[in-house]
Design a protein around this motif. Structure first.
Motif, PDB file in Angstrom:
ATOM      1  N   VAL A  37       0.865  -1.183   0.000  1.00  0.00           N
ATOM      2  CA  VAL A  37       0.000   0.000   0.000  1.00  0.00           C
ATOM      3  C   VAL A  37       0.901   1.233   0.000  1.00  0.00           C
ATOM      4  CG1 VAL A  37      -1.960   1.140   1.103  1.00  0.00           C
ATOM      5  CG2 VAL A  37      -1.676  -1.339   1.320  1.00  0.00           C
ATOM      6  N   ALA A  38       1.580   1.431  -1.108  1.00  0.00           N
ATOM      7  CA  ALA A  38       2.566   2.505  -1.237  1.00  0.00           C
ATOM      8  C   ALA A  38       2.756   2.829  -2.705  1.00  0.00           C
ATOM      9  CB  ALA A  38       3.895   2.090  -0.605  1.00  0.00           C
ATOM     10  N   ASP A  39       3.262   4.031  -2.974  1.00  0.00           N
ATOM     11  CA  ASP A  39       3.491   4.448  -4.352  1.00  0.00           C
ATOM     12  C   ASP A  39       4.974   4.657  -4.673  1.00  0.00           C
ATOM     13  OD1 ASP A  39       4.056   6.735  -2.956  1.00  0.00           O
ATOM     14  OD2 ASP A  39       2.457   7.957  -3.834  1.00  0.00           O
ATOM     15  N   ASN A  40       5.847   4.159  -3.785  1.00  0.00           N
ATOM     16  CA  ASN A  40       7.271   4.431  -3.972  1.00  0.00           C
ATOM     17  C   ASN A  40       8.142   3.192  -3.790  1.00  0.00           C
ATOM     18  OD1 ASN A  40       6.874   4.065  -1.253  1.00  0.00           O
ATOM     19  ND2 ASN A  40       7.864   5.965  -0.597  1.00  0.00           N
ATOM     20  N   ILE A 318       7.892 -10.691  10.473  1.00  0.00           N
ATOM     21  CA  ILE A 318       8.007  -9.342  11.034  1.00  0.00           C
ATOM     22  C   ILE A 318       7.280  -8.349  10.131  1.00  0.00           C
ATOM     23  CG2 ILE A 318       9.610  -7.513  11.706  1.00  0.00           C
ATOM     24  CD1 ILE A 318      11.734  -9.700  12.129  1.00  0.00           C
ATOM     25  N   PHE A 319       6.568  -7.440  10.751  1.00  0.00           N
ATOM     26  CA  PHE A 319       5.893  -6.375  10.024  1.00  0.00           C
ATOM     27  C   PHE A 319       6.723  -5.107  10.170  1.00  0.00           C
ATOM     28  CE2 PHE A 319       2.799  -3.009   9.419  1.00  0.00           C
ATOM     29  CZ  PHE A 319       2.084  -3.456   8.330  1.00  0.00           C
ATOM     30  N   ALA A 320       7.313  -4.616   9.089  1.00  0.00           N
ATOM     31  CA  ALA A 320       7.098  -4.967   7.696  1.00  0.00           C
ATOM     32  C   ALA A 320       8.407  -4.730   6.948  1.00  0.00           C
ATOM     33  CB  ALA A 320       6.000  -4.105   7.092  1.00  0.00           C
ATOM     34  N   LEU A 321       8.440  -5.186   5.694  1.00  0.00           N
ATOM     35  CA  LEU A 321       9.641  -5.005   4.884  1.00  0.00           C
ATOM     36  C   LEU A 321       9.863  -3.521   4.569  1.00  0.00           C
ATOM     37  CD1 LEU A 321      11.971  -6.359   3.406  1.00  0.00           C
ATOM     38  CD2 LEU A 321      10.459  -6.663   1.429  1.00  0.00           C
ATOM     39  N   PHE A 322       8.806  -2.842   4.108  1.00  0.00           N
ATOM     40  CA  PHE A 322       8.893  -1.421   3.748  1.00  0.00           C
ATOM     41  C   PHE A 322       7.793  -0.620   4.444  1.00  0.00           C
ATOM     42  CE2 PHE A 322      10.465  -3.575  -0.190  1.00  0.00           C
ATOM     43  CZ  PHE A 322      11.756  -3.065  -0.179  1.00  0.00           C
ATOM     44  N   ASP A 323       8.009   0.679   4.584  1.00  0.00           N
ATOM     45  CA  ASP A 323       6.934   1.586   4.971  1.00  0.00           C
ATOM     46  C   ASP A 323       5.864   1.557   3.874  1.00  0.00           C
ATOM     47  OD1 ASP A 323       8.292   2.420   7.241  1.00  0.00           O
ATOM     48  OD2 ASP A 323       9.143   4.193   6.270  1.00  0.00           O
ATOM     49  N   GLU A 324       4.618   1.841   4.269  1.00  0.00           N
ATOM     50  CA  GLU A 324       3.529   1.927   3.300  1.00  0.00           C
ATOM     51  C   GLU A 324       2.897   3.311   3.424  1.00  0.00           C
ATOM     52  OE1 GLU A 324       1.318  -2.047   2.687  1.00  0.00           O
ATOM     53  OE2 GLU A 324       2.118  -2.184   4.719  1.00  0.00           O
ATOM     54  N   PHE A 336       6.443   1.226   9.809  1.00  0.00           N
ATOM     55  CA  PHE A 336       6.919  -0.039  10.371  1.00  0.00           C
ATOM     56  C   PHE A 336       8.079  -0.625   9.574  1.00  0.00           C
ATOM     57  CE2 PHE A 336       2.960   0.014  12.698  1.00  0.00           C
ATOM     58  CZ  PHE A 336       3.123  -0.834  13.784  1.00  0.00           C
ATOM     59  N   GLY A 337       8.492   0.008   8.485  1.00  0.00           N
ATOM     60  CA  GLY A 337       9.433  -0.607   7.555  1.00  0.00           C
ATOM     61  C   GLY A 337      10.829  -0.832   8.102  1.00  0.00           C
ATOM     62  N   LEU A 338      11.359  -2.029   7.837  1.00  0.00           N
ATOM     63  CA  LEU A 338      12.754  -2.332   8.169  1.00  0.00           C
ATOM     64  C   LEU A 338      13.701  -1.702   7.153  1.00  0.00           C
ATOM     65  CD1 LEU A 338      12.388  -6.139   9.003  1.00  0.00           C
ATOM     66  CD2 LEU A 338      12.698  -4.288  10.651  1.00  0.00           C
ATOM     67  N   TYR A 339      13.184  -1.496   5.928  1.00  0.00           N
ATOM     68  CA  TYR A 339      13.996  -0.925   4.852  1.00  0.00           C
ATOM     69  C   TYR A 339      13.267   0.255   4.213  1.00  0.00           C
ATOM     70  CZ  TYR A 339      17.000  -5.057   5.032  1.00  0.00           C
ATOM     71  OH  TYR A 339      17.867  -6.044   5.445  1.00  0.00           O
ATOM     72  N   LYS A 340      14.071   1.160   3.662  1.00  0.00           N
ATOM     73  CA  LYS A 340      13.551   2.291   2.906  1.00  0.00           C
ATOM     74  C   LYS A 340      13.397   1.890   1.427  1.00  0.00           C
ATOM     75  CE  LYS A 340      13.604   5.267   6.337  1.00  0.00           C
ATOM     76  NZ  LYS A 340      12.330   5.814   6.867  1.00  0.00           N
ATOM     77  N   PRO A 341      12.622   2.655   0.663  1.00  0.00           N
ATOM     78  CA  PRO A 341      12.471   2.321  -0.758  1.00  0.00           C
ATOM     79  C   PRO A 341      13.790   2.289  -1.531  1.00  0.00           C
ATOM     80  CG  PRO A 341      10.761   3.851  -0.078  1.00  0.00           C
ATOM     81  CD  PRO A 341      11.717   3.743   1.073  1.00  0.00           C
ATOM     82  N   ASP A 342      14.824   3.012  -1.034  1.00  0.00           N
ATOM     83  CA  ASP A 342      16.133   2.965  -1.707  1.00  0.00           C
ATOM     84  C   ASP A 342      16.970   1.781  -1.241  1.00  0.00           C
ATOM     85  OD1 ASP A 342      16.940   3.661   0.831  1.00  0.00           O
ATOM     86  OD2 ASP A 342      17.840   5.569   0.269  1.00  0.00           O
ATOM     87  N   LEU A 343      16.349   0.870  -0.465  1.00  0.00           N
ATOM     88  CA  LEU A 343      16.940  -0.390   0.007  1.00  0.00           C
ATOM     89  C   LEU A 343      17.913  -0.211   1.163  1.00  0.00           C
ATOM     90  CD1 LEU A 343      17.563  -2.290  -3.368  1.00  0.00           C
ATOM     91  CD2 LEU A 343      15.450  -2.048  -2.042  1.00  0.00           C
ATOM     92  N   THR A 344      18.056   0.993   1.697  1.00  0.00           N
ATOM     93  CA  THR A 344      18.868   1.173   2.904  1.00  0.00           C
ATOM     94  C   THR A 344      18.062   0.749   4.126  1.00  0.00           C
ATOM     95  OG1 THR A 344      18.142   3.479   3.138  1.00  0.00           O
ATOM     96  CG2 THR A 344      20.186   3.069   1.905  1.00  0.00           C
ATOM     97  N   MET A 345      18.769   0.318   5.175  1.00  0.00           N
ATOM     98  CA  MET A 345      18.089  -0.095   6.399  1.00  0.00           C
ATOM     99  C   MET A 345      17.543   1.117   7.152  1.00  0.00           C
ATOM    100  SD  MET A 345      20.772  -2.811   8.031  1.00  0.00           S
ATOM    101  CE  MET A 345      21.465  -4.153   7.070  1.00  0.00           C
ATOM    102  N   THR A 346      16.349   0.980   7.683  1.00  0.00           N
ATOM    103  CA  THR A 346      15.840   1.994   8.599  1.00  0.00           C
ATOM    104  C   THR A 346      16.665   1.951   9.884  1.00  0.00           C
ATOM    105  OG1 THR A 346      13.626   1.656   7.687  1.00  0.00           O
ATOM    106  CG2 THR A 346      13.786   2.878   9.758  1.00  0.00           C
TER     107      THR A 346
END
Length: 458
Positions: A37-40, A318-324, A336-346
């Protein structure tokens, strides 16, 4: 020339080898939720490569996105897909609808894409109306029958995901009990009987984050974040729980046992902690999210299981892989994302293979520094006793500090706590937060071993 039987056998052996190879590299009990549920978000093929760089062994989707399923082909990653709640009515009343769903969402991709589990709907018992609830089990039965017809029912299991609201009572864990009816429908015993008959797990969504929100005391936060705490005693089982995750999972184990189905396994379909929230939300922060998810990963890797099911880690997504960023509701729902859309770790919770010590490229040999976790000077015996009880309660081997053990002498709280605290640090992941113990411990390069008592070192 290899016949059809020979080709099938070769394919089976190839898949078996791939599974063995993968299990040596990944950890099948650690999964992640892949919400969209994201556009990025990055393309699914890019996400698949990211997942392969981690120790994540399974991915849960909230539908059956064909692009994601195809991207995960030949990765060895187990895939947990789902039907929509709206599919329940058609699948319940018409077995051919279930067959069509399998034909469209599983057969084109399996076995290249390792689909292992299907959820019929999501949190239906908590949020569905009485009509939907009454159709849930028949829909699950028809989907199972459709898988049976194509000889996949023993490989792909059928379940449905529940929120913790399905429990009428959960504290202490031994009193866990399901609500007798949902929207006026008595369905749980029928549902769990289906899970037992088909060898499928009960899927639940425990969130210590929400428990802390309803009881925001410092001691509750420590209990929720896998940090050192006094524990919570269950008078019925005489078990002291040292984290909310185990307490919530064991409450469901107790509820299953109360219905006569204690042999049904549990899968944690969702659990996590937001790293950002609104001004009125209690608990979201990077520090808390890192502590919870890092503590959870370390707890799963310790193989300690839960007090009612020791020695077996619970399959956990685990919730979740990416922010939504397109989700509604509270602000925290989008963070809740563990990773950002640019694939870097939160933030880093030790899931990357490189962060676990796997070199990306060859490096010149360097001297390895061994470290131990020991109590700080001046810590009271009361605090050390709490640390000792907590560490030994996490499933580590405290036999060496018991009578007759190599580290029993000197028979003091300080000596025994030092051994147990270090052993927990060494087995839980060797992350800085594993040697926190409410700021009563520190790392040292000086070996605390003495005589026949050897302290494990990193």
């Amino acid at each position: 020339m290899v016949g059809n039987h020979g080709t099938t056998m070769l394919l089976f052996l190839l898949l078996l080898v791939l599974r063995i190879f993968y299990c040596a590299d990944g950890q099948s009990y650690i999964g992640v939720n892949y919400g969209e549920v994201a556009d990025n978000l990055p393309p699914p093929a890019t996400v698949a490569k990211l997942l392969q760089s981690t120790s994540i062994g399974k991915v849960r989707m909230y539908g059956a996105d064909p692009e994601v399923i195809k991207a995960l082909a030949h990765t060895g990653i187990g895939i947990f897909i789902g039907t929509s709640n709206g599919d329940i009515f058609s699948m319940s009343g018409d077995p051919s609808a279930a067959k069509q769903w399998v034909a469209a969402n599983i057969l084109p991709y399996y076995p290249a894409s390792d689909i292992v589990l299907v959820s019929v709907g999501n949190e239906v018992l908590s949020y569905g109306d009485g009509n939907m609830v009454s159709h849930l089990v028949p829909a699950m039965q028809n989907l199972h029958a459709a898988l049976l017809e194509v000889s996949l029912a023993d490989k792909i299991k059928v379940t449905t995901v529940h929120s913790m609201a399905v429990l009428q009572q959960s504290d202490p864990p031994s009193t866990g009990a399901f609500r007798p009816t949902y929207a006026g429908v008595d369905v749980m015993k029928q549902l769990v009987a289906f899970l037992q008959q088909t060898g499928s797990p009960l899927a639940i969504n425990p969130y210590p984050y929400f428990a802390y929100g309803s009881d925001p005391r410092p001691e509750t936060l420590a209990f929720c974040l896998f940090q050192q705490n006094q524990g919570r005693f269950d008078p019925n089982t005489k078990i002291t729980y040292y984290n909310m995750f185990d307490a919530q999972v064991d409450a469901v184990h107790s509820a299953l046992a109360s219905l006569g189905f204690k042999d049904v396994d549990i899968v944690v379909a969702e659990t996590g902690w937001p790293y950002q929230g609104g001004a009125t939300e209690v608990g979201p922060s990077v520090e808390n999210a890192k502590a919870y998810n890092g503590g959870l990963v370390a707890h799963l890797r310790s193989m300690s299981g839960t007090p009612l099911r020791p020695g077996k880690p619970v399959d956990t997504y685990i919730f979740a892989l990416f922010d939504e960023d397109l989700k509604g509701g509270a602000t925290s729902e989008r963070y809740f994302g563990l990773y950002k859309p640019d694939l870097t770790m939160t933030y880093d919770v030790g899931l990357s293979k490189s962060s676990q010590g796997t070199p990306v490229t060859p490096r010149p040999p360097t001297a390895k520094q061994t470290v131990w976790c020991v109590p700080k000077d001046g810590v009271s015996d009361a605090s050390l006793q709490a640390n000792l009880d907590y560490a030994c309660g996490q499933g580590i081997d405290c036999g060496p500090i018991q009578a007759g053990g190599a580290c029993f002498t000197p028979n003091t709280v300080a000596a025994h706590a030092a051994y147990a605290m270090n052993l927990l640090y060494q087995t839980a992941g060797r992350n800085p937060w594993n040697c926190e113990f409410s700021q009563t411990a520190t790392l040292t390069t000086k070996d605390p071993s003495y005589g026949a008592c050897v302290y494990p070192g990193s």
